[in-house]
Design a protein around this motif. Structure first.
Motif, PDB file in Angstrom:
ATOM      1  N   HIS A 173      66.848 -20.001  30.101  1.00 58.35           N
ATOM      2  CA  HIS A 173      67.723 -20.802  29.130  1.00 58.35           C
ATOM      3  C   HIS A 173      69.299 -20.506  29.352  1.00 58.35           C
ATOM      4  CE1 HIS A 173      63.668 -21.441  27.435  1.00 58.35           C
ATOM      5  NE2 HIS A 173      63.654 -20.117  27.432  1.00 58.35           N
ATOM      6  N   ASP A 215      71.749 -22.266  29.848  1.00 59.95           N
ATOM      7  CA  ASP A 215      72.767 -23.334  29.120  1.00 59.95           C
ATOM      8  C   ASP A 215      72.158 -23.822  27.742  1.00 59.95           C
ATOM      9  OD1 ASP A 215      70.392 -24.883  30.058  1.00 59.95           O
ATOM     10  OD2 ASP A 215      71.387 -26.604  30.552  1.00 59.95           O
ATOM     11  N   GLY A 216      71.049 -23.085  27.366  1.00 60.53           N
ATOM     12  CA  GLY A 216      70.501 -23.458  25.864  1.00 60.53           C
ATOM     13  C   GLY A 216      71.223 -22.676  24.811  1.00 60.53           C
ATOM     14  N   GLU A 217      72.010 -21.628  25.067  1.00 60.27           N
ATOM     15  CA  GLU A 217      72.883 -21.013  23.949  1.00 60.27           C
ATOM     16  C   GLU A 217      74.272 -20.802  24.337  1.00 60.27           C
ATOM     17  OE1 GLU A 217      70.736 -17.622  23.009  1.00 60.27           O
ATOM     18  OE2 GLU A 217      68.880 -18.447  22.383  1.00 60.27           O
ATOM     19  N   ARG A 235      74.710 -17.238  25.753  1.00 58.16           N
ATOM     20  CA  ARG A 235      73.874 -16.588  26.890  1.00 58.16           C
ATOM     21  C   ARG A 235      74.549 -16.570  28.204  1.00 58.16           C
ATOM     22  NH1 ARG A 235      68.162 -15.931  26.820  1.00 58.16           N
ATOM     23  NH2 ARG A 235      68.153 -16.663  24.751  1.00 58.16           N
ATOM     24  N   ASP A 271      68.656 -22.599  33.824  1.00 54.28           N
ATOM     25  CA  ASP A 271      69.102 -23.767  32.777  1.00 54.28           C
ATOM     26  C   ASP A 271      67.661 -23.863  31.909  1.00 54.28           C
ATOM     27  OD1 ASP A 271      71.720 -23.700  33.346  1.00 54.28           O
ATOM     28  OD2 ASP A 271      71.689 -25.451  34.479  1.00 54.28           O
ATOM     29  N   ASP A 272      67.701 -24.551  30.914  1.00 56.82           N
ATOM     30  CA  ASP A 272      66.533 -25.240  30.158  1.00 56.82           C
ATOM     31  C   ASP A 272      66.067 -26.412  31.132  1.00 56.82           C
ATOM     32  OD1 ASP A 272      66.831 -23.479  27.976  1.00 56.82           O
ATOM     33  OD2 ASP A 272      67.823 -24.985  26.833  1.00 56.82           O
ATOM     34  N   ALA A 284      68.980 -29.600  35.573  1.00 57.62           N
ATOM     35  CA  ALA A 284      68.762 -28.218  35.312  1.00 57.62           C
ATOM     36  C   ALA A 284      68.889 -27.726  36.567  1.00 57.62           C
ATOM     37  CB  ALA A 284      67.271 -28.137  34.645  1.00 57.62           C
TER      38      ALA A 284
END
Length: 76
Positions: free
Chosen positions: A14, A16-18, A21, A41-42, A63
């Motif tokens: 993840h 690029d999810g937070e 991160r 990435d997600d 992604a």
């Protein structure tokens, strides 16, 4: 920092999810706190066979998977 240890290197799912991160993972690798590794990435995943990375797969066109490592004491 102790990691799971069943594969070589480290992993950041993840990526690029937070918001924090990616920078946190780069700081940990850059400082040597954890070893080089892959950031996914997600929607991206890593496919291993016998502890070797064979390919990265994705369910989203944008992604990606990144190899993050130290070079001359700085993360890349």
């Amino acid at each position: 920092m102790k990691t799971l240890g069943f594969l070589k290197g480290s992993n950041c799912p993840h990526n690029d999810g937070e918001k924090e991160r990616r920078p946190a993972y780069h700081r940990f690798v850059g400082s040597g706190r954890i070893s080089w590794g892959y950031a996914a990435d997600d929607g991206a995943a890593l496919h291993y066979i016998d502890e070797e990375l064979v390919k990265a797969v994705s369910s989203r066109p944008e992604a990606e998977v990144y190899n993050v490592y130290q070079a001359d004491g700085k993360e890349k």
